[in-house]
Every structure is written in C-alpha cells, then in structure tokens.
Write a protein that holds these residues in place. Sequence first.
Motif, short mmCIF file in Angstrom:
data_model
loop_
_atom_site.label_atom_id
_atom_site.label_comp_id
_atom_site.label_asym_id
_atom_site.label_seq_id
_atom_site.Cartn_x
_atom_site.Cartn_y
_atom_site.Cartn_z
N GLN A 7 0.83 -1.20 0.00
CA GLN A 7 0.00 0.00 0.00
C GLN A 7 0.87 1.26 0.00
OE1 GLN A 7 -2.46 -0.63 3.47
NE2 GLN A 7 -4.15 -1.41 2.22
N ILE A 8 1.92 1.24 0.80
CA ILE A 8 2.83 2.39 0.86
C ILE A 8 3.53 2.59 -0.47
CG2 ILE A 8 4.95 3.27 1.92
CD1 ILE A 8 3.97 1.93 4.55
N LYS A 9 3.99 1.52 -1.08
CA LYS A 9 4.65 1.62 -2.40
C LYS A 9 3.68 2.15 -3.46
CE LYS A 9 8.24 -1.88 -1.81
NZ LYS A 9 8.76 -3.17 -2.28
N ASP A 10 2.45 1.68 -3.42
CA ASP A 10 1.44 2.16 -4.37
C ASP A 10 1.18 3.64 -4.18
OD1 ASP A 10 1.22 -0.37 -5.46
OD2 ASP A 10 -0.66 -0.86 -4.42
N LEU A 11 1.09 4.08 -2.94
CA LEU A 11 0.86 5.49 -2.64
C LEU A 11 2.04 6.34 -3.11
CD1 LEU A 11 -0.91 7.67 -1.42
CD2 LEU A 11 0.11 7.16 0.80
N GLN A 12 3.26 5.88 -2.87
CA GLN A 12 4.45 6.61 -3.32
C GLN A 12 4.46 6.73 -4.84
OE1 GLN A 12 7.39 4.15 -1.38
NE2 GLN A 12 7.71 5.66 0.24
N LYS A 13 4.05 5.68 -5.53
CA LYS A 13 4.00 5.71 -6.98
C LYS A 13 2.96 6.73 -7.47
CE LYS A 13 3.37 2.78 -11.02
NZ LYS A 13 3.10 1.42 -11.51
N LEU A 14 1.79 6.76 -6.84
CA LEU A 14 0.76 7.73 -7.21
C LEU A 14 1.23 9.17 -6.97
CD1 LEU A 14 -2.57 6.15 -5.94
CD2 LEU A 14 -1.97 6.75 -8.29
N ILE A 15 1.91 9.40 -5.87
CA ILE A 15 2.42 10.74 -5.58
C ILE A 15 3.42 11.16 -6.65
CG2 ILE A 15 3.84 12.08 -3.97
CD1 ILE A 15 2.47 10.37 -1.72
N LYS A 16 4.31 10.27 -7.03
CA LYS A 16 5.30 10.58 -8.07
C LYS A 16 4.62 10.86 -9.41
CE LYS A 16 9.41 8.85 -10.44
NZ LYS A 16 9.13 9.70 -11.56
N LEU A 17 3.65 10.03 -9.78
CA LEU A 17 2.94 10.23 -11.04
C LEU A 17 2.18 11.56 -11.05
CD1 LEU A 17 1.60 6.62 -11.68
CD2 LEU A 17 3.39 7.82 -12.95
N THR A 18 1.61 11.93 -9.91
CA THR A 18 0.89 13.20 -9.82
C THR A 18 1.85 14.37 -10.02
OG1 THR A 18 -0.72 12.22 -8.32
CG2 THR A 18 -0.57 14.62 -8.33
N GLY A 19 3.03 14.30 -9.41
CA GLY A 19 4.03 15.35 -9.60
C GLY A 19 4.52 15.42 -11.03
N ASP A 20 4.73 14.27 -11.64
CA ASP A 20 5.16 14.23 -13.04
C ASP A 20 4.10 14.86 -13.94
OD1 ASP A 20 7.47 12.95 -12.25
OD2 ASP A 20 6.81 10.95 -12.89
N ARG A 21 2.85 14.57 -13.67
CA ARG A 21 1.75 15.13 -14.47
C ARG A 21 1.68 16.65 -14.29
NH1 ARG A 21 -2.56 14.07 -18.07
NH2 ARG A 21 -3.31 16.19 -18.38
N ALA A 22 1.88 17.11 -13.07
CA ALA A 22 1.87 18.55 -12.80
C ALA A 22 2.98 19.25 -13.58
CB ALA A 22 2.02 18.82 -11.30
N LYS A 23 4.15 18.62 -13.65
CA LYS A 23 5.26 19.20 -14.41
C LYS A 23 4.92 19.26 -15.90
CE LYS A 23 9.08 18.09 -11.33
NZ LYS A 23 10.36 17.42 -11.19
#
Length: 62
Positions: A7-23
């Motif tokens: 669950q923690i790994k999945d959440l970390q991946k979502l956070i990274k993807l969200t930041g990448d999308r924002a960029k």
Amino acid sequence: MVSRLNQIKDLQKLIKLTGDRAKLDAKANETYIVYKTKDGQIVKEYYNGTIVPVSDEEVPHA
C-alpha cells in the motif's frame, strides 16, 4: 489481503505520477508548480527547469 508495504509503495507511486503530471501541465501552459523540498523549503519550479524559493512576502496569510 494487500500488505501494508505494498500500500505504501502504491501510494508513493501515485504521488510521483501526480508530480510528473503537474510538471507536464506546467510545461504545456508555460507556468510553474509549487512544492516543498525535502529540506522544508517551498519553491516554484518553472516549466524551463528554473527553481526559485518562495519568500514569505509571496505567501498570502489568512
């Protein structure tokens, strides 16, 4: 049952993807994103890669 570690790994991946999308959105709109660095500094990162610290004067206080 999904393990807590997964669950923690999945959440970390979502956070990274969200930041990448924002960029990507910032680049497409020639604007910037705002985030807090690991050191606790709030910065603006412009679409061209320039990173500028946000000063207290720029932060609206409610």
